[in-house]
Scaffold this motif. Structure first.
Motif, short mmCIF file in Angstrom:
data_model
loop_
_atom_site.label_atom_id
_atom_site.label_comp_id
_atom_site.label_asym_id
_atom_site.label_seq_id
_atom_site.Cartn_x
_atom_site.Cartn_y
_atom_site.Cartn_z
N TRP A 166 0.91 -1.15 0.22
CA TRP A 166 0.02 -0.06 0.11
C TRP A 166 0.82 1.16 0.05
N MET A 167 1.56 1.59 -1.09
CA MET A 167 2.52 2.65 -1.29
C MET A 167 1.97 3.53 -2.48
N PRO A 168 1.44 4.89 -2.08
CA PRO A 168 1.36 5.67 -3.37
C PRO A 168 2.49 5.89 -3.97
N GLY A 169 2.55 5.82 -5.30
CA GLY A 169 3.79 6.15 -6.09
C GLY A 169 4.76 4.81 -6.07
N GLY A 170 4.30 3.60 -5.53
CA GLY A 170 5.51 2.71 -5.33
C GLY A 170 5.66 1.84 -6.57
N GLU A 171 5.33 2.34 -7.81
CA GLU A 171 5.74 1.28 -8.72
C GLU A 171 6.90 1.00 -9.07
N SER A 172 8.10 1.88 -8.92
CA SER A 172 9.50 1.28 -9.09
C SER A 172 9.96 0.48 -7.95
N SER A 173 9.40 0.86 -6.70
CA SER A 173 9.67 -0.18 -5.55
C SER A 173 9.17 -1.76 -5.87
N ALA A 174 8.08 -1.66 -6.51
CA ALA A 174 7.30 -3.02 -6.83
C ALA A 174 7.95 -3.75 -7.97
N GLU A 175 8.53 -2.88 -8.57
CA GLU A 175 9.23 -3.53 -9.90
C GLU A 175 10.47 -4.13 -9.58
N ILE A 176 11.25 -3.60 -8.62
CA ILE A 176 12.50 -4.12 -8.23
C ILE A 176 12.35 -5.34 -7.28
N LEU A 177 11.24 -5.29 -6.66
CA LEU A 177 10.98 -6.53 -5.83
C LEU A 177 10.37 -7.76 -6.80
N MET A 178 9.93 -7.41 -7.97
CA MET A 178 9.25 -8.41 -8.77
C MET A 178 10.55 -9.20 -9.37
N LYS A 179 11.71 -8.43 -9.62
CA LYS A 179 12.98 -9.07 -10.27
C LYS A 179 13.21 -10.58 -9.30
N ASN A 180 13.14 -10.75 -8.09
CA ASN A 180 13.67 -11.95 -7.49
C ASN A 180 12.32 -12.70 -7.06
N ALA A 181 11.12 -12.24 -7.02
CA ALA A 181 9.83 -12.55 -6.47
C ALA A 181 9.35 -13.86 -7.12
N SER A 182 9.04 -14.92 -6.73
CA SER A 182 8.53 -15.98 -7.21
C SER A 182 7.00 -15.98 -7.30
N MET A 183 6.38 -15.24 -6.55
CA MET A 183 4.96 -14.86 -6.30
C MET A 183 4.53 -13.59 -6.73
N PRO A 184 3.36 -13.09 -7.00
CA PRO A 184 2.73 -11.66 -7.55
C PRO A 184 3.54 -10.68 -6.20
N VAL A 185 4.05 -9.53 -6.76
CA VAL A 185 3.81 -8.34 -6.00
C VAL A 185 2.69 -7.35 -6.53
N VAL A 186 1.81 -7.11 -5.37
CA VAL A 186 0.64 -6.47 -5.64
C VAL A 186 0.75 -5.03 -5.01
N LEU A 187 0.71 -3.86 -6.02
CA LEU A 187 0.52 -2.50 -5.38
C LEU A 187 -0.69 -2.02 -5.46
N LEU A 188 -1.18 -1.73 -4.18
CA LEU A 188 -2.66 -1.14 -4.22
C LEU A 188 -2.52 0.42 -3.50
N PRO A 189 -3.86 1.03 -4.14
CA PRO A 189 -3.96 2.40 -3.48
C PRO A 189 -4.48 2.09 -2.04
N ILE A 190 -4.43 3.14 -1.26
CA ILE A 190 -4.72 3.09 0.19
C ILE A 190 -6.22 3.66 0.18
N ILE A 191 -6.78 4.65 -0.84
CA ILE A 191 -7.89 4.89 -0.97
C ILE A 191 -8.61 4.06 -2.28
N PRO A 192 -9.77 3.21 -1.92
CA PRO A 192 -10.08 2.77 -3.01
C PRO A 192 -10.71 3.34 -4.17
N THR A 193 -10.41 2.47 -5.32
CA THR A 193 -10.90 3.28 -6.43
C THR A 193 -12.37 2.70 -6.98
#
Length: 292
Positions: free
Chosen positions: A86-113
């Motif tokens: 739950w990280m506003p503007g966290g796209e790049s943080s999610a991307e670097i985690l995905m490089k070594n993760a074997s499962m999904p890295v889910v980026l969510l807004p704090i305020i529901p859309t």
């Protein structure tokens, strides 16, 4: 090697507490994973107490700066198998985690859309990536908790001035409750309310000023009834299964209603209307709740 799942939440207390049923569902779906949390330490400690997180890191730690900037995964997070952020503007943080993760890295807004309750929104979004069972009731925050409270507690504040009414409204509420309930009544004031001069405005009334979330939790344990606004304090009262009256002045309870089993929701922008609705609904609320 220990399989690690990361939970990162950068929002306020109330927002974080609405994620707990979903984290519980994730934990049940991934029983062999070690759950690590990043966020406000005080908030995360609640999840540790509920056995939803195994280890936590304060979001203010300097070594996390490269992670938040999306430039580097720190060693402590290098074995992250999957994550929900739950990280506003966290796209790049999610991307670097995905490089070594074997499962999904889910980026969510704090305020529901979507126009649904926040907990359900988070659940629906994460269920697109992980098989989750519907959330169940969380375990008690304090297993040896007091069964019956002895105080009526009123919290007149919130995270935004638009969410609460004038102090006169809460004085009027106090008079109403004192006349109808055989309990001592007091006000909970945090740093924001204290800086706004509410202790002086409340005069000789009983005031509680807990210094941290643990002290606040202990105080709420003593409540036979809690009255507040859409705030982190109200969400904590709901988590602790306190009987509560919660006023929604500018926010939608359809999205932000506190999770709890005995909650009376009053929605109105106007003080007079809010008090009238409270008077009309409170008598029935008393009948259907075992207060004393």
């Amino acid at each position: 090697m220990i399989k690690t799942f990361l939970i990162c939440h950068m929002g306020a207390l109330g927002d974080f507490l609405l994620t707990l049923p979903v984290i519980q569902s994730l934990r049940a779906a991934l029983p062999s994973h070690f759950f690590t949390g990043i966020g406000c330490r005080e908030h995360l400690e609640i999840a540790v107490r509920l056995k939803l997180l195994d280890h936590i890191y304060d979001r203010e730690a300097r070594w996390l700066i490269p992670f938040f900037a999306g430039t580097e995964v720190p060693d402590a997070l290098s074995h992250t198998d999957g994550a929900v952020l739950w990280m506003p503007g966290g796209e790049s943080s999610a991307e670097i985690l995905m490089k070594n993760a074997s499962m999904p890295v889910v980026l969510l807004p704090i305020i529901p859309t979507a126009n649904i309750h926040a907990t359900r929104f988070y659940f629906n979004q994460i269920s697109k990536h992980y098989y989750l069972r519907n959330p169940v009731q969380l375990p008690p925050l304090f297993p040896s908790s007091i069964k019956r409270g002895s105080l009526v507690l009123i919290h007149p504040g919130s995270g935004s001035p638009s969410k609460h009414y004038s102090i006169n409204f809460y004085r009027k509420l106090e008079s109403f409750l004192v006349d109808r309930m055989n309990c001592e009544t007091g006000f909970i004031l945090g740093p924001v309310e204290t800086e706004a001069g509410l202790p002086e405005k409340l005069g000789h009334r009983l005031i509680f000023q807990p210094q941290n979330l643990f002290e606040l939790s202990q105080l709420l344990e003593r409540a036979v009834l809690f009255v507040g606004n859409d705030s982190g304090v109200s969400h904590l009262a709901g988590l602790m299964n306190r009987k509560a009256v919660v006023f929604y002045r500018s926010t939608d309870p359809g999205i932000w209603k506190i999770n709890g089993s005995q909650i009376l929701v009053i929605r109105s922008e106007q003080e007079a209307e809010a008090f009238d609705k409270f008077q009309e609904a409170f008598a029935e609320f008393l009948k259907t709740s075992e207060f004393l």
